[in-house]
Design a protein around this motif. Structure first.
Motif, PDB file in Angstrom:
ATOM      1  N   ILE A  47     -15.546  -5.021  10.300  1.00  0.00           N
ATOM      2  CA  ILE A  47     -14.154  -4.803  10.714  1.00  0.00           C
ATOM      3  C   ILE A  47     -13.196  -5.811  10.059  1.00  0.00           C
ATOM      4  O   ILE A  47     -12.041  -5.503   9.793  1.00  0.00           O
ATOM      5  CB  ILE A  47     -14.047  -4.814  12.258  1.00  0.00           C
ATOM      6  N   ALA A  48     -13.716  -7.010   9.742  1.00  0.00           N
ATOM      7  CA  ALA A  48     -12.847  -8.029   9.137  1.00  0.00           C
ATOM      8  C   ALA A  48     -12.707  -7.864   7.624  1.00  0.00           C
ATOM      9  O   ALA A  48     -11.961  -8.594   6.984  1.00  0.00           O
ATOM     10  CB  ALA A  48     -13.400  -9.423   9.452  1.00  0.00           C
ATOM     11  N   ASP A  49     -13.436  -6.894   7.024  1.00  0.00           N
ATOM     12  CA  ASP A  49     -13.450  -6.764   5.564  1.00  0.00           C
ATOM     13  C   ASP A  49     -12.426  -5.764   5.031  1.00  0.00           C
ATOM     14  O   ASP A  49     -12.390  -5.496   3.832  1.00  0.00           O
ATOM     15  CB  ASP A  49     -14.842  -6.345   5.079  1.00  0.00           C
ATOM     16  N   TRP A  50     -11.638  -5.155   5.921  1.00  0.00           N
ATOM     17  CA  TRP A  50     -10.652  -4.162   5.466  1.00  0.00           C
ATOM     18  C   TRP A  50      -9.306  -4.843   5.297  1.00  0.00           C
ATOM     19  O   TRP A  50      -8.931  -5.692   6.109  1.00  0.00           O
ATOM     20  CB  TRP A  50     -10.563  -3.008   6.475  1.00  0.00           C
ATOM     21  N   ASP A  51      -8.597  -4.461   4.243  1.00  0.00           N
ATOM     22  CA  ASP A  51      -7.272  -5.040   3.988  1.00  0.00           C
ATOM     23  C   ASP A  51      -6.334  -4.652   5.131  1.00  0.00           C
ATOM     24  O   ASP A  51      -6.343  -3.496   5.582  1.00  0.00           O
ATOM     25  CB  ASP A  51      -6.730  -4.482   2.653  1.00  0.00           C
ATOM     26  N   LEU A  52      -5.517  -5.610   5.576  1.00  0.00           N
ATOM     27  CA  LEU A  52      -4.582  -5.305   6.667  1.00  0.00           C
ATOM     28  C   LEU A  52      -3.414  -4.448   6.174  1.00  0.00           C
ATOM     29  O   LEU A  52      -2.710  -3.830   6.964  1.00  0.00           O
ATOM     30  CB  LEU A  52      -4.032  -6.596   7.264  1.00  0.00           C
ATOM     31  N   ARG A  53      -3.198  -4.459   4.870  1.00  0.00           N
ATOM     32  CA  ARG A  53      -2.079  -3.675   4.313  1.00  0.00           C
ATOM     33  C   ARG A  53      -2.660  -2.422   3.678  1.00  0.00           C
ATOM     34  O   ARG A  53      -3.368  -2.491   2.673  1.00  0.00           O
ATOM     35  CB  ARG A  53      -1.370  -4.533   3.290  1.00  0.00           C
ATOM     36  N   VAL A  54      -2.382  -1.295   4.275  1.00  0.00           N
ATOM     37  CA  VAL A  54      -2.876  -0.026   3.722  1.00  0.00           C
ATOM     38  C   VAL A  54      -1.669   0.866   3.434  1.00  0.00           C
ATOM     39  O   VAL A  54      -0.599   0.647   3.986  1.00  0.00           O
ATOM     40  CB  VAL A  54      -3.826   0.714   4.697  1.00  0.00           C
ATOM     41  N   SER A  55      -1.862   1.861   2.584  1.00  0.00           N
ATOM     42  CA  SER A  55      -0.770   2.806   2.308  1.00  0.00           C
ATOM     43  C   SER A  55      -1.268   4.227   2.479  1.00  0.00           C
ATOM     44  O   SER A  55      -2.407   4.528   2.135  1.00  0.00           O
ATOM     45  CB  SER A  55      -0.265   2.656   0.878  1.00  0.00           C
ATOM     46  N   ALA A  56      -0.379   5.067   3.027  1.00  0.00           N
ATOM     47  CA  ALA A  56      -0.660   6.502   3.101  1.00  0.00           C
ATOM     48  C   ALA A  56      -0.118   7.107   1.812  1.00  0.00           C
ATOM     49  O   ALA A  56       1.096   7.264   1.662  1.00  0.00           O
ATOM     50  CB  ALA A  56       0.041   7.096   4.311  1.00  0.00           C
ATOM     51  N   LEU A  57      -0.997   7.380   0.856  1.00  0.00           N
ATOM     52  CA  LEU A  57      -0.540   7.896  -0.443  1.00  0.00           C
ATOM     53  C   LEU A  57      -0.431   9.419  -0.396  1.00  0.00           C
ATOM     54  O   LEU A  57      -1.377  10.111   0.003  1.00  0.00           O
ATOM     55  CB  LEU A  57      -1.520   7.486  -1.546  1.00  0.00           C
TER      56      LEU A  57
END
Ligand code: FAD
Length: 395
Positions: A47-57
């Protein structure tokens, strides 16, 4: 002093995609960024390995990234396809659902960690002839000269190009040094972002609840039980919720999701950022042009920030390339004005729509609450209207 055709300040998604698009058309481009070169993202899936900044492309952004060679460089097992959207009003009974099958589309978009998009674009830019990317090279100040803006960096290096591009994000120093004014709105809200494990499969759906404290979005990641959250909260509520320990935070999240949303089980590290909307009055000046967040940053509630930015990049690259084919100078106002005209209109329309959404759903006036609940119900029953809304979301 270095003299490229075009100097891009900022190696974010906008700066790197523009450099690649222009390098492929034969321009000589230098990109500078004040940060260190980003390391390859971790492949782990805790759970800690995902980037906190994501984008809906959106499909249009994916198509552009594909043409640059970046989409296929993003590991497919790390992108979360979404085919459905579920939106509801936390203050009433209004709800609406969108499904890609209603417009005969295979999907509505993909949720991608920002650092993966960035890493893929970096590979493309660094292998593109004519493109040079320099890290640890922060712009300190800039001044106009007869042959373009002179850019001085903290490490002592200096650049001068006929055209300088400000792709240095929402707090653009390029924009500030060129004294290009902006129109700003503060929402008096901050957003909490983090990765959440659900008790169930996310069903490839984006969930969005309009709560009276601000909108809450759940975005499906590549792992079927994980979503990224963007929880916008009025300043008064933000700090007490952001500072909760993990277990209490999950309980607060489940209360906010109510019966309409999925149940959260665990949360990873979180971060917060203040919400502002800002729009540059002009995107262009002599020998200077702004793109993406440097020109406009908006409320994350529609998840359109990077999509608008990539559209800016595509149009600017097209106009500069067309200008070059006609023999125009790189800094020709003709091409820059054409870019500004096309992009300002579309970006402004999106910002006005976001403002309307935010105000309509932020209201606790009982009549407004009834009207928006009826409105959501009506749209949900009108297939043609839903198709229109989805057409907007796909472009
Ligand atoms: C938490 C969060 C969630 C988001 N969710 C979504 C979403 O779902 N969908 C969506 O479309 N958008 C989303 N956005 C917005 C999206 O991330 C931004 O619109 C996008 O990243 C902007 O890209 P950019 O390249 O313009 O700017 P940035 O990504 O900010 O890059 C700017 C670059 O410029 C560099 N820089 C700055 N100053 C200098 C200087 N003086 N000298 C040299 N370099 C400099 C920085 O180091 C940075 O690398 C979200 C944003 C946040 C913060």
């Amino acid at each position: 002093m270095t003299h490229p055709d075009i100097l891009i300040v900022g190696a974010g998604v906008a700066g790197l995609s523009l450099a690649t698009a222009l390098g492929r058309e034969g321009f000589c481009v230098t990109v500078i960024d004040g940060a260190k070169r980003p390391p390859p993202p971790p492949a782990d899936r805790a759970i800690a390995d995902w980037d906190l900044r994501v984008s809906a492309l959106t499909p249009a952004s994916i198509d552009f990234l594909e043409r640059l060679g970046a989409w296929s460089a993003i590991p497919g097992d790390r992108t979360g396809c979404y085919t459905r959207m579920k939106v509801w009003d936390g203050h009433g009974s209004g709800r609406i659902g969108f499904d890609a099958s209603e417009v005969k589309a295979p999907y509505l978009g993909y949720i991608v960690e920002n650092r993966l998009t960035l890493q893929a674009l970096l590979q493309c830019a660094e292998t593109c002839p004519g493109v040079e990317v320099l890290w640890d090279c922060a712009m300190e100040d800039m001044a106009p000269t007869d042959s373009g803006w002179e850019i001085n960096c903290e490490d002592g290096s200096t650049f001068c190009a006929p055209l300088t591009v400000g792709a240095d994000g929402a707090r653009s120093r390029v924009r500030d040094w060129a004294a290009m004014p902006t129109r700003d709105w503060s929402y008096e809200q901050s957003a909490i972002v983090g990765t959440v494990t659900l008790a169930c499969h996310h069903q490839h759906a984006c969930w969005q609840a309009f709560l009276d404290t601000g909108p809450l979005a759940l975005l499906p990641l590549a792992d079927a039980d994980k979503v990224a959250i963007v929880w916008s909260l009025d300043e008064l509520q933000h700090e007490p919720i952001a500072s909760l320990p993990d277990e209490a935070f999950v309980s607060a999240l489940n209360r906010a999701l109510g019966d309409d949303g999925p149940r959260a089980e665990a949360v990873g590290p979180r971060a917060s950022f203040p919400l502002r909307q800002s729009h540059a009055v002009d995107y262009i000046d002599e020998g200077l042009v702004l793109v993406a967040d440097a020109a406009h940053s908006l409320h994350p509630l529609a998840g359109q920030g990077i999509n608008l930015g990539l559209s800016d990049v595509r149009v600017l690259a097209e106009e500069l390339t067309a200008g070059k084919a006609k023999g125009l100078a790189i800094d020709s106002p003709v091409a820059l004005k054409r870019y500004q005209r096309q992009r300002k209109t579309e970006n402004l329309a999106m910002m006005v729509a976001m403002e309307g959404f935010k105000r309509g759903f932020g209201s606790r006036n009982p009549l407004t609450v009834i009207a928006r609940n009826i409105g959501l119900g009506l749209v949900d029953q009108q297939a043609w209207l839903k198709r229109w809304f989805m057409g907007q979301a796909l472009s």
